[in-house]
Design a protein around this motif. Structure first.
Motif, mmCIF file in Angstrom:
data_model
loop_
_atom_site.group_PDB
_atom_site.id
_atom_site.type_symbol
_atom_site.label_atom_id
_atom_site.label_comp_id
_atom_site.label_asym_id
_atom_site.label_seq_id
_atom_site.Cartn_x
_atom_site.Cartn_y
_atom_site.Cartn_z
ATOM 1 N N SER A 11 46.579 34.473 42.221
ATOM 2 C CA SER A 11 47.543 33.821 43.118
ATOM 3 C C SER A 11 47.261 34.222 44.565
ATOM 4 O O SER A 11 47.333 33.381 45.480
ATOM 5 N N PHE A 12 46.946 35.482 44.764
ATOM 6 C CA PHE A 12 46.658 35.954 46.118
ATOM 7 C C PHE A 12 45.369 35.330 46.647
ATOM 8 O O PHE A 12 45.281 34.946 47.817
ATOM 9 N N ASP A 36 30.574 33.671 44.585
ATOM 10 C CA ASP A 36 31.128 34.486 43.507
ATOM 11 C C ASP A 36 30.421 34.206 42.180
ATOM 12 O O ASP A 36 30.122 35.129 41.406
ATOM 13 N N THR A 37 30.144 32.916 41.937
ATOM 14 C CA THR A 37 29.481 32.552 40.682
ATOM 15 C C THR A 37 28.099 33.186 40.575
ATOM 16 O O THR A 37 27.708 33.707 39.526
ATOM 17 N N PRO A 43 37.747 43.143 38.380
ATOM 18 C CA PRO A 43 36.702 43.468 39.371
ATOM 19 C C PRO A 43 36.165 42.228 40.077
ATOM 20 O O PRO A 43 35.931 42.252 41.291
ATOM 21 N N ASN A 44 35.993 41.151 39.328
ATOM 22 C CA ASN A 44 35.459 39.936 39.950
ATOM 23 C C ASN A 44 36.484 39.279 40.866
ATOM 24 O O ASN A 44 36.138 38.721 41.910
ATOM 25 N N GLY A 54 37.485 39.538 48.421
ATOM 26 C CA GLY A 54 36.692 40.068 49.533
ATOM 27 C C GLY A 54 35.807 39.007 50.169
ATOM 28 O O GLY A 54 35.684 38.935 51.400
ATOM 29 N N ILE A 55 35.176 38.187 49.311
ATOM 30 C CA ILE A 55 34.346 37.091 49.833
ATOM 31 C C ILE A 55 35.196 36.149 50.682
ATOM 32 O O ILE A 55 34.795 35.718 51.771
#
Length: 479
Positions: A8-9, A110-111, A128-129, A135-136
């Motif tokens: 959600s964030f 991310d992928t 973790p992902n 962060g990305i």
């Protein structure tokens, strides 16, 4: 629960990014503390709604894409100045940039990187992902906001200013784009195309490229519309200036009983190359001028201003009109970089005797009605056009008007008016309508001619300026 909160964030950050773009683009309506308080309250509410939505269904982005976008649009309407369409376009644009950045830069990164770093073990929604994905997003949105402020914001301000905030026409495209992202996301989720699916990366890369192209096309169309509106506004100002330069208050010279005069000009474009003028040379002489500049639009209008000014300035009491046109011709040749020329007719009436001196530089032959009789074309030999060649010599002529005589002069836009069958209005039809209305005054005659031209032309476009002037000599003038 942690997964829902983090996801959600992550989604919520896109709306924060859109809000930042809207906030640095629009003009504030309230002080910074009030804006900060409202945005904070809206952010808390938006995150709570997003959390609830994803808690119910982690794969349904209805609130994440559409609901949060709607929240940004509503707060922008409340906190900033400008038209509703400007605020909506800027807010939607921020949401669109956020969506494109999310899927094209954040999601694809991310992928690829998440898998390579071993952050995705069972699902992209592993904690973790998700932290890595957040962060990305923070990096991409920060860089995006800086680039936007440096490169795009001024461009958008100029565009908004150019269209005077009237941006409603651009709302549908942006709205469809934002909704389109949700539809595509719904399609991918319903077909099991998640970040760990081999089709996820090519699908969203293709979609983002499409939306980037669309985004560029939207702004290109906005810019082109802005340029067109600006040009239209400038042409409107030019047209108003041009019209104000022509005598337009009728009846003209109401204190003079020796004559009555009326003139009209209907440009084919916003500004025209035709002009007319009439003025008192001195207390006993009236000058009338009609002319047609070759070409159309702004260049012809500018040359018209020069020609009109020179003719009036050089027409002096007692001066031979041939010498007037000779001097004007040489001056026009000196400032004629566009290769334009002017056909012109000028006449000066002695109000006491009725003597009408004239000079014709390649212009149409006038029609004359003698004391209420029929209008007949007065065949005079035209001289060479003005600005066509230096050192041309122009010869003045003269004839005498009696009380009740009328003189009608016009530009070729009258006789060359064309209907849908490509037929010309012509001299014969002009002479006929003049004879039918010979008993009317100058204003009535010009009105009748214009109505007849309109009937003849019908729905066909006007290709040339239509300018006419008519003067009736009433006699009885005294010096």
């Amino acid at each position: 629960m942690i997964t829902v909160a983090l996801w959600s964030f992550a989604v919520f950050l896109a709306s924060v990014f859109a809000a930042v773009l809207a906030g640095i683009t629009l003009e504030p309506k309230y002080p910074g503390k009030i804006r900060a308080a409202v945005w904070t309250a809206a952010a808390l509410l938006a995150y709570a709604i997003a959390f609830l939505s994803y808690y119910i269904n982690l794969y349904n982005d209805l609130v994440g894409i559409l609901g949060l976008s709607a929240m940004v649009c509503m707060v922008a309407q409340l906190l900033y100045k400008g038209t509703w369409s400007t605020k909506l376009v800027v807010a939607l644009m921020g949401c669109l940039i956020g969506n494109v950045s999310t899927f094209m830069l954040c999601g694809t990164t991310d992928t690829l990187a998440g898998s390579a770093l071993g952050l995705i073990r069972e699902s992209p929604y592993d904690t973790p992902n998700l932290l890595f994905f957040i962060g990305i997003k923070l990096v991409v949105y920060t860089v995006g906001a800086i680039c936007y402020a440096k490169l795009l914001r001024k461009y958008i301000h100029n565009t908004i200013e150019s269209v005077e905030g009237k941006m409603a026409v651009f709302v549908p495209a942006l709205l469809v784009s934002v909704v389109g992202f949700y539809v595509i996301n719904l399609f991918s989720n319903s077909n099991g195309i998640y970040p760990d699916n081999k089709w996820f990366f090519p699908l969203y890369l293709t979609v983002c490229v499409m939306f980037l192209v669309e985004f560029w096309m939207i702004f290109y169309s906005i810019n082109q519309s802005a340029v067109a509106m600006k040009n239209a506004a400038e042409l409107n100002v030019a047209a108003n200036i041009q019209q104000s330069m022509l005598p337009c208050i009728f009846p003209a010279f109401p204190a003079r009983e020796e004559f009555s005069i009326y003139a009209t000009m209907n440009p084919a474009k916003e500004v025209g190359g035709d002009f007319y003028d009439f003025f008192m040379v001195d207390e006993g002489h009236l000058a009338m001028v009609i002319a047609d500049v070759s070409g159309k639009g702004v260049p012809a209008a500018l040359f018209m201003v020069i020609g009109k000014t020179l003719i009036k300035d050089h027409t002096q009491p007692g001066r031979d009109l041939g010498k007037v046109f000779t001097e004007v011709n040489n001056l026009l040749c000196e400032s004629n970089s566009e290769g334009l020329f002017i056909t012109a007719f000028e006449g000066v009436l002695d109000l006491a005797t009725g003597q009408f001196d004239f000079v014709n530089a390649g212009h149409e032959m006038p029609f004359i009605s003698r004391a209420g009789g029929d209008f007949e074309a007065h065949r005079i030999r035209p001289g060479f056009v003005l600005a066509g060649m230096e050192d041309m010599r122009y010869q003045a002529g003269s004839f005498t008007l009696e009380a009740g005589d009328k003189i009608f002069q016009y530009t070729d836009g009258v006789t060359e008016a064309t209907n849908a069958r490509n037929e010309l209005y012509g001299m014969e039809r002009l002479g006929e309508i003049l004879r039918k209305n010979r008993s009317q005054g100058p204003a009535g005659i010009l009105t009748a001619v214009k109505k007849d031209i309109d009937r003849f032309v019908g729905s066909a476009p006007q290709f040339d300026d239509i300018t006419m002037i008519c003067m009736e000599y009433k006699g009885g003038g005294k010096r």
